[in-house]
Scaffold this active site. Structure first.
Site, short mmCIF file in Angstrom:
data_model
loop_
_atom_site.label_atom_id
_atom_site.label_comp_id
_atom_site.label_asym_id
_atom_site.label_seq_id
_atom_site.Cartn_x
_atom_site.Cartn_y
_atom_site.Cartn_z
N GLY A 135 0.78 -1.23 0.00
CA GLY A 135 0.00 0.00 0.00
C GLY A 135 0.81 1.28 0.00
N GLY B 83 3.60 1.64 -1.86
CA GLY B 83 4.37 1.71 -3.11
C GLY B 83 3.71 2.62 -4.14
N GLY C 96 0.04 1.50 -4.88
CA GLY C 96 -0.72 1.61 -3.65
C GLY C 96 -1.04 3.06 -3.29
N TYR D 140 11.91 -13.61 -10.82
CA TYR D 140 10.74 -12.75 -10.61
C TYR D 140 9.61 -13.18 -11.54
CZ TYR D 140 7.92 -8.44 -10.61
OH TYR D 140 6.90 -7.54 -10.53
N THR E 283 1.40 -2.38 -18.05
CA THR E 283 2.68 -2.10 -18.72
C THR E 283 3.48 -1.19 -17.78
OG1 THR E 283 1.44 -0.43 -19.93
CG2 THR E 283 1.98 -2.44 -21.12
#
Length: 322
Positions: free
Chosen positions: A15, A17, A20, A144, A172
């Site tokens: 949240g 980031g 977020g 990842y 994207t």
């Protein structure tokens, strides 16, 4: 929605980031939340999601009906190259804990965030939602990529075995306020904004890594946030959905640099270091599925979104992640 009574209580992992924070702004400042809804924005300080008991404790505390799962261990190209094992193991743990705990707590819907870098390295273009598993990902970030691909596998398994409507979005290249503007390990656009800031301040040239030929599609974090709310409320497929501007909006890094230079009012010379890698030359994504659902959605013009991001970075330089 089926099984849902009363207002939504939405838990947003990751949240604090880039995405977020954008969702928080749309919910709190743009009236994105509906009456009676509760939104909880978690940061890594609230719980270590690689730890099953800490994940359970945070679900126990907040009892969400819905989860927007954005939390991940992320990094730019060079960090991925160094730490593929860590990216694989930590993201698998986070995703397993979040989805399993959501299922245990009878969460109605989970929307997880994937990335276009999980697609096969050798592919035809444009890429779309059906092509995620058609061949190995690029070797630079396979840890990842495979961990993120497994979210789609989990979603299908939860649906088949338990009837859960857990789904995923594939944005994207995202950018905007609260991005990570680190020059070494950040993504291309915020790194360029930071470089332009330093070059302007120091009266030096702006040095761009690579030739500038590579093509990318960018989505403004606030546009992505608005679409996330729509997916959470309206999109009822288990299959992922690509959240992107159209193929015609694909832009070269050189054009991006020109727009950043203008937005940040940088007047010095720009030098391209072609000895540095361009990465994949293109990753053209189709937004045809999104357009079938949302033909009306209008994206913020790129130059306007860049200007807002540059202005935010200037205003928040001391506290921005860099």
């Amino acid at each position: 929605m089926e099984g849902q009574t009363g207002p939504m209580r939405v838990l947003v992992t990751g949240g604090s980031g880039l995405v977020g924070r954008a969702i928080e702004r749309v919910v709190k400042e743009e009236g994105g939340a509906r009456e009676g809804e509760e939104w909880i924005f978690l940061s890594s300080k609230d719980a270590d999601l690689t730890n099953a008991s800490e994940t359970k404790a945070v679900f126990e505390k907040h009892r969400p009906t819905h989860v927007l799962h954005l939390a991940a261990m992320v990094g730019g190209l060079f960090r991925n190259l160094r730490e593929n094992y860590d990216f694989l193991r930590k993201n698998l743990a986070i995703n397993d804990n979040v989805l399993h705990t959501a299922h245990e707590f009878n969460v109605v819907k989970v929307v997880s965030c994937l990335s276009t870098c999980i697609f096969p390295d050798n592919t035809t273009y444009p890429i779309d939602e059906t092509m995620v598993h058609r061949g190995p990902p690029h070797s630079s970030n396979f840890g990842y990529a495979y961990a993120k691909r497994m979210l789609d596998v989990y979603n299908r398994a939860y649906f088949e075995q338990h009837g859960r409507l857990y789904t995923s979005i594939i944005p994207t290249n995202v950018f905007g306020p609260h991005d990570n503007f680190n020059i070494e390990d950040g993504h291309v656009l915020p790194a360029l904004i930071h470089k332009a800031h330093i070059a302007k301040r120091n009266g030096t040239a702006l040095e761009v890594w690579g030739s500038g030929r590579a093509l990318r599609q960018f989505i403004y974090s606030l546009d992505l946030a608005r679409l996330c709310l729509w997916v959470l409320r309206e999109y009822d497929e288990v299959e992922p959905i690509m959240l992107s501007v159209g193929e015609e909006e694909e832009i070269s890094i050189k054009d991006v640099v020109d727009i950043i230079v203008k937005a940040s009012e940088f007047t010095g010379p720009v030098i391209y270091d072609a000895s540095k890698s361009d990465g994949q030359l293109k990753k053209t994504a189709s937004n045809a599925k999104l357009r079938r659902y949302r033909p009306d959605f209008s994206f913020t013009p790129f130059h306007k979104a860049i200007k807002e991001t540059c202005d935010w970075f200037e205003a928040n330089y001391d506290s921005a992640r860099k």
